[in-house]
Design a protein around this motif. Structure first.
Motif, short mmCIF file in Angstrom:
data_model
loop_
_atom_site.label_atom_id
_atom_site.label_comp_id
_atom_site.label_asym_id
_atom_site.label_seq_id
_atom_site.Cartn_x
_atom_site.Cartn_y
_atom_site.Cartn_z
N GLN A 309 14.82 -0.04 1.02
CA GLN A 309 15.53 -1.54 1.20
C GLN A 309 14.70 -2.55 1.94
O GLN A 309 14.86 -3.70 1.80
N GLN A 310 13.95 -2.06 3.06
CA GLN A 310 12.81 -2.78 3.75
C GLN A 310 12.13 -3.58 2.56
O GLN A 310 11.89 -4.84 2.77
N ARG A 365 20.75 -3.73 4.22
CA ARG A 365 19.60 -2.94 5.26
C ARG A 365 20.46 -2.67 6.42
O ARG A 365 20.22 -1.35 7.02
#
Length: 478
Positions: A309-310, A365
C-alpha cells in the motif's frame, strides 16, 4: 494526345490500383503487429466432479512440501493408518481450501509479472491516395511511433506494489497451512475423544442393562412401584440419550476431518496413535511474545500488505503530474514532400489531478496501519489468556484424574457388592452415575486442554513446542 490519354485513364483501373495499394498498406501493418507480438493459445479446462479421494492408501504427502519442521522429518505411510502427524501432512497436501489459496498465489505472481512489463509503444500508419492521377502526384503516407511516458514513470511503484502483494499472498498461504495443521490436530483429537466417550457410554449401557432388567422384573412381579423404579429407568434412558448425542458429534467430527483432508465421505480413515500434545514452557511463551511480529506468517503478511500500500500511495502521487505522451513520425504528402515530426500530448491538470485516488490510497494505508496494530495487540492478549487457561486446565486435570480414579474404584467395589446381593440397586446406580460423570468430565477436560494448547501454538508461531504433559494429566477412564 498521348499525355491527354494518360490523364484520362480508365477510372476502373485507377480504383483497382488504389485498392491494391490499400491492401498492401493494411497487410504491412498486420504483419508488423503480428511479428512483434507473441500468440497465446486457448486450452479448455473442464470442471471435475469434486468427489474427493476415495482411497487414502494411494495418497502421498511429500515432506519437501511441509511448512513446519516437525512435519518435514516425519515419514508418511498411509498403509498402516494415519497418526496425528500424518493427518496434518495429508491436510497440507490435499485440503481443498489450500488449493484455492495456492491458486490465489498464482494469480498474485501473474499480477506481479504483469506490473513489471513495459508499456507497449503505439505504432500509427496511415495512407492517402489521390482521387485523380497526374504528373507529380504520389500516394501520401504517415508513420508514427509514440510511448506513454507516465506509465514508464509509475512502473517502479506499480511493480513494487505488486511484488509486495505477491509476498503477502504467499505469507497468507503459509499462515493458512499452519491453521490447517492446527485444525487437523484438533479434529484428530476430537475424533479420538468422541470415540473414547462413546466406548465409555456403551460400556455403561451394557452394565445398566442388567440392573434395568432386574428393575423391570420387580415391576412385573409387583414388588416395585413405578415411582420407586423411575430412578433406575431414567438412568438407562439418560445414558442412551448421551450415547446418541455423542455418536452424532462423532459423525460430525469425522465428516469435518474428511472434508479437511479432501477425502470422499465414504473413504475409510484409520486413525492410529496418541493425540497431539503440546506443553510450551513459560520461557518459550515469553520469547515468542517478544519476537512475535518477526515470525508469525499472518503478521508478516500484514507487513507485506502495508508495504504494498505504501507503494500504491507513491504511485498515486506520481500519477498526479500531467500525463505525457511523446511520439515521432515521418510522412510524405501527395506531392512527394517528405517531413519528420515530433508529437507531444499532455493532460492539463486543472480539475482532477488524481486527488481522489491519492485520498483513497492514503485512507487505505491508514486502515492497514491500524489493522496491523489491532492484530498484534489482540494476539498478545490471546496468548496471555490461553497461557493462563492452560495453567488452570493442568491443575484441573490433576484433580479430575484423581477424582475419576477414586470413583472408578468405588464403582468396581459397588459392582461386586451388587452382584453379591449386599448393595441395593439405587445406591449402586448412584455410584455408577457419579463414576460415569467423572470419566466423561475428564475426557472433556483433556479435549479442551488439547484445543487450547493447539491454539496457543498457532498464536506463538512456534512449531517446536510439542512435549509430553505430566503423566497425571494423561489419565483416561477405563
Amino acid at each position: 494526345m498521348r499525355d491527354r490519354h494518360r490523364a484520362t485513364a480508365d477510372p476502373a483501373r485507377v480504383r483497382n490500383d488504389r485498392a491494391r495499394r490499400v491492401e498492401r498498406w493494411v497487410g504491412l501493418m498486420l504483419a508488423t503487429a503480428l511479428g512483434l507480438s507473441g500468440c497465446a493459445t486457448y486450452a479448455d479446462l473442464p470442471l471435475d466432479s469434486g468427489a474427493g479421494a476415495a482411497d487414502v492408501a494411494r495418497l502421498a504427502a511429500p515432506t519437501s512440501n511441509m511448512p513446519l519442521p516437525a512435519l518435514s522429518t516425519h515419514r508418511f505411510d498411509a498403509a498402516d493408518g494415519l497418526d496425528v502427524a500424518e493427518v496434518a501432512m495429508l491436510a497440507v497436501i490435499n485440503n481443498p481450501q489450500l488449493r484455492v489459496k495456492r491458486d490465489e498465489l498464482g494469480v498474485a505472481r501473474a499480477q506481479a509479472f504483469a506490473a513489471g512489463l513495459l508499456p507497449d509503444p503505439q505504432l500509427a500508419l496511415s495512407a492517402d491516395f489521390p482521387r485523380q492521377s497526374g504528373a507529380g502526384l504520389s500516394t501520401a503516407y504517415s508513420l508514427g511511433l509514440s510511448e506513454d511516458i507516465t506509465a514508464l514513470l509509475t512502473r517502479s511503484s506499480r511493480k513494487a506494489a505488486a511484488s509486495s502483494q505477491a509476498s503477502q499472498v504467499n505469507l497468507d498461504l503459509l499462515w493458512a497451512e499452519w491453521q490447517t495443521v492446527a485444525q487437523a490436530r484438533l479434529l484428530f483429537d476430537q475424533v479420538l475423544s468422541m470415540r473414547a466417550q462413546r466406548a465409555r457410554l456403551e460400556q455403561e449401557q451394557t452394565a445398566l442393562a442388567t440392573v434395568t432388567g432386574h428393575i423391570r422384573s420387580a415391576l412385573d412381579a409387583g414388588n416395585l412401584t413405578y415411582d420407586s423404579a423411575s430412578a433406575g429407568l431414567n438412568a438407562e434412558a439418560d445414558v442412551h440419550q448421551r450415547l446418541a448425542d455423542t455418536t452424532i458429534a462423532l459423525h460430525q467430527a469425522q465428516a469435518d476431518l474428511h472434508l479437511l483432508l479432501g477425502l470422499a465421505p465414504t473413504a475409510k480413515l484409520d486413525l492410529v496413535g496418541a493425540p497431539w500434545l503440546g506443553q510450551p514452557t513459560p520461557e518459550q511463551v515469553r520469547a515468542a511474545f517478544d519476537d512475535l511480529p518477526r515470525r508469525r506468517p499472518d503478521l508478516l503478511a500484514l507487513q507485506a500488505g502495508y508495504q504494498s500500500q505504501q507503494a500504491r500511495v507513491r504511485s498515486a502521487i506520481l500519477a498526479q503530474f500531467p500525463a505525457l505522451n511523446i511520439g515521432f513520425n515521418t510522412a510524405r504528402d501527395t506531392s512527394a514532400v517528405y517531413t519528420n515530426g515530433l508529437g507531444i500530448g499532455i493532460t492539463l491538470p486543472l480539475f482532477d489531478r488524481n486527488r481522489g485516488n491519492i485520498a483513497i490510497e492514503r485512507a487505505t494505508r491508514q486502515q492497514l496501519h491500524d489493522d496491523y496494530t489491532a492484530r498484534v495487540l489482540g494476539t498478545r492478549s490471546d496468548m496471555q489468556r490461553i497461557s493462563s487457561d492452560l495453567a488452570t486446565l493442568d491443575a484441573q486435570l490433576v484433580t479430575l484424574a484423581a477424582h475419576a480414579r477414586r470413583l472408578d474404584q468405588a464403582r468396581a467395589s459397588a459392582e461386586q457388592a451388587w452382584q453379591a446381593g449386599t448393595l441395593d440397586w439405587p445406591t449402586y446406580l448412584a455410584i455408577r452415575g457419579s463414576a460415569l460423570g467423572a470419566d466423561l468430565d475428564l475426557l472433556s477436560a483433556q479435549l479442551e486442554r488439547a484445543r487450547q494448547s493447539i491454539a496457543l501454538e498457532a498464536l506463538l508461531g512456534n512449531t517446536d513446542l510439542a512435549a509430553t504433559p505430566p503423566a497425571s494429566t494423561q489419565a483416561s477412564p477405563p
